[in-house]
Design a protein around this motif. Structure first.
Motif, PDB file in Angstrom:
ATOM      1  N   ALA A 176       0.870  -1.006  -0.041  1.00 28.49           N
ATOM      2  CA  ALA A 176      -0.102   0.052   0.082  1.00 28.49           C
ATOM      3  C   ALA A 176       0.495   1.242   0.132  1.00 28.49           C
ATOM      4  O   ALA A 176       0.346   2.109  -0.340  1.00 28.49           O
ATOM      5  N   HIS A 177       2.121   1.243   0.440  1.00 27.04           N
ATOM      6  CA  HIS A 177       3.188   2.257   0.397  1.00 27.04           C
ATOM      7  C   HIS A 177       3.673   2.698  -0.774  1.00 27.04           C
ATOM      8  O   HIS A 177       4.323   3.474  -0.992  1.00 27.04           O
ATOM      9  N   TYR A 178       3.749   1.559  -1.685  1.00 23.39           N
ATOM     10  CA  TYR A 178       4.251   1.803  -3.110  1.00 23.39           C
ATOM     11  C   TYR A 178       3.528   2.999  -3.730  1.00 23.39           C
ATOM     12  O   TYR A 178       2.292   3.085  -4.372  1.00 23.39           O
ATOM     13  N   GLY A 179       4.567   3.972  -4.127  1.00 22.81           N
ATOM     14  CA  GLY A 179       3.700   5.190  -4.802  1.00 22.81           C
ATOM     15  C   GLY A 179       3.111   6.109  -3.774  1.00 22.81           C
ATOM     16  O   GLY A 179       2.598   7.324  -4.233  1.00 22.81           O
ATOM     17  N   ALA A 180       3.050   5.785  -2.526  1.00 22.86           N
ATOM     18  CA  ALA A 180       2.416   6.581  -1.353  1.00 22.86           C
ATOM     19  C   ALA A 180       2.869   6.327  -0.002  1.00 22.86           C
ATOM     20  O   ALA A 180       2.392   5.708   0.585  1.00 22.86           O
ATOM     21  N   PRO A 181       4.268   6.719   0.066  1.00 25.60           N
ATOM     22  CA  PRO A 181       5.081   6.250   1.158  1.00 25.60           C
ATOM     23  C   PRO A 181       4.550   7.173   2.450  1.00 25.60           C
ATOM     24  O   PRO A 181       4.915   6.833   3.657  1.00 25.60           O
ATOM     25  N   TRP A 182       3.754   7.940   2.162  1.00 28.18           N
ATOM     26  CA  TRP A 182       3.204   8.512   3.441  1.00 28.18           C
ATOM     27  C   TRP A 182       2.017   7.933   4.238  1.00 28.18           C
ATOM     28  O   TRP A 182       1.733   8.130   5.216  1.00 28.18           O
ATOM     29  N   VAL A 183       1.794   6.691   3.561  1.00 27.07           N
ATOM     30  CA  VAL A 183       0.641   5.841   4.207  1.00 27.07           C
ATOM     31  C   VAL A 183       0.950   5.250   5.398  1.00 27.07           C
ATOM     32  O   VAL A 183       0.064   5.447   6.437  1.00 27.07           O
ATOM     33  N   ALA A 184       2.147   4.965   5.640  1.00 24.68           N
ATOM     34  CA  ALA A 184       2.376   4.265   7.071  1.00 24.68           C
ATOM     35  C   ALA A 184       2.496   5.487   8.060  1.00 24.68           C
ATOM     36  O   ALA A 184       2.163   5.025   9.036  1.00 24.68           O
ATOM     37  N   GLY A 185       2.801   6.624   7.776  1.00 23.96           N
ATOM     38  CA  GLY A 185       2.965   7.642   8.760  1.00 23.96           C
ATOM     39  C   GLY A 185       1.303   8.256   8.819  1.00 23.96           C
ATOM     40  O   GLY A 185       1.079   8.634  10.127  1.00 23.96           O
ATOM     41  N   SER A 186       0.431   7.882   7.921  1.00 24.66           N
ATOM     42  CA  SER A 186      -0.971   8.261   8.403  1.00 24.66           C
ATOM     43  C   SER A 186      -1.519   7.374   9.267  1.00 24.66           C
ATOM     44  O   SER A 186      -2.239   7.729  10.112  1.00 24.66           O
ATOM     45  N   VAL A 187      -1.131   6.092   9.128  1.00 26.85           N
ATOM     46  CA  VAL A 187      -1.550   4.997   9.857  1.00 26.85           C
ATOM     47  C   VAL A 187      -1.096   5.143  11.401  1.00 26.85           C
ATOM     48  O   VAL A 187      -1.677   5.119  12.243  1.00 26.85           O
ATOM     49  N   ALA A 188       0.445   5.550  11.591  1.00 29.59           N
ATOM     50  CA  ALA A 188       0.798   5.961  12.687  1.00 29.59           C
ATOM     51  C   ALA A 188       0.192   6.981  13.449  1.00 29.59           C
ATOM     52  O   ALA A 188      -0.089   6.955  14.543  1.00 29.59           O
ATOM     53  N   ALA A 189       0.106   7.929  12.734  1.00 28.44           N
ATOM     54  CA  ALA A 189      -0.622   9.364  13.103  1.00 28.44           C
ATOM     55  C   ALA A 189      -1.926   9.113  13.630  1.00 28.44           C
ATOM     56  O   ALA A 189      -2.360   9.462  14.824  1.00 28.44           O
ATOM     57  N   ALA A 190      -2.602   8.241  13.079  1.00 32.16           N
ATOM     58  CA  ALA A 190      -3.960   7.876  13.504  1.00 32.16           C
ATOM     59  C   ALA A 190      -4.193   7.046  14.769  1.00 32.16           C
ATOM     60  O   ALA A 190      -4.655   7.388  15.612  1.00 32.16           O
ATOM     61  N   ALA A 191      -3.180   6.234  14.856  1.00 28.39           N
ATOM     62  CA  ALA A 191      -2.889   5.166  16.068  1.00 28.39           C
ATOM     63  C   ALA A 191      -2.651   6.028  17.167  1.00 28.39           C
ATOM     64  O   ALA A 191      -2.813   5.763  18.267  1.00 28.39           O
ATOM     65  N   ALA A 192      -1.674   6.978  16.971  1.00 29.26           N
ATOM     66  CA  ALA A 192      -1.097   7.972  18.090  1.00 29.26           C
ATOM     67  C   ALA A 192      -2.252   9.113  18.227  1.00 29.26           C
ATOM     68  O   ALA A 192      -1.863   9.851  19.132  1.00 29.26           O
TER      69      ALA A 192
END
Length: 133
Positions: free
Chosen positions: A48-64
């Motif tokens: 899911a982060h291929y071509g959208a490397p910010w996805v992991a950050g958005s998941v982490a931000a939501a979790a936090a």
């Protein structure tokens, strides 16, 4: 097929080490669901982060429970993000290796965000030996 997140729960019950769930997670909502269904200790983002490397950050931000501003929301912001990523790779790896390293990322950006790019444009971008071409 789709990842079986409930199957991870059986693994989690069988082991005493931390379990990281993975598979078909591309949003904060999906991350929350996989953690709920699997009982895993953490979640990992893959394709899911291929071509959208910010996805992991958005998941982490939501979790936090914090907001993130790293998601490019306009075509210009996306172009700026891609160029910055490209330039950072050239700086980190040097031009020769950086060009090779960047190709896979550029390909993913093209796949996800530039479906209208012609085969000729794609080939030129992904085979160039000059960083400014």
């Amino acid at each position: 097929g789709k990842a079986d997140w409930r199957a991870i729960a059986r693994v989690r019950q069988a082991v005493s080490i931390p379990v990281v769930a993975n598979g078909d997670v591309g949003s904060p909502e999906e991350a929350a669901t996989i953690l709920e269904q699997s009982g895993a200790d953490a979640v990992m983002i893959g394709r899911a982060h291929y071509g959208a490397p910010w996805v992991a950050g958005s998941v982490a931000a939501a979790a936090a429970d914090t907001s993130t501003h790293d998601i490019p929301e306009t075509p210009q912001a996306l172009a700026d993000y891609v160029v910055a990523h490209y330039e950072e790779m050239l700086s980190l790896y040097g031009v020769e290796s950086g060009l090779r390293q960047a190709r896979k990322h550029l390909g993913w950006y093209l796949d996800r965000h530039a479906a209208r790019a012609s085969a000729e444009q794609r080939k030129r971008i992904l085979t160039s030996f000059e960083p400014t071409e």
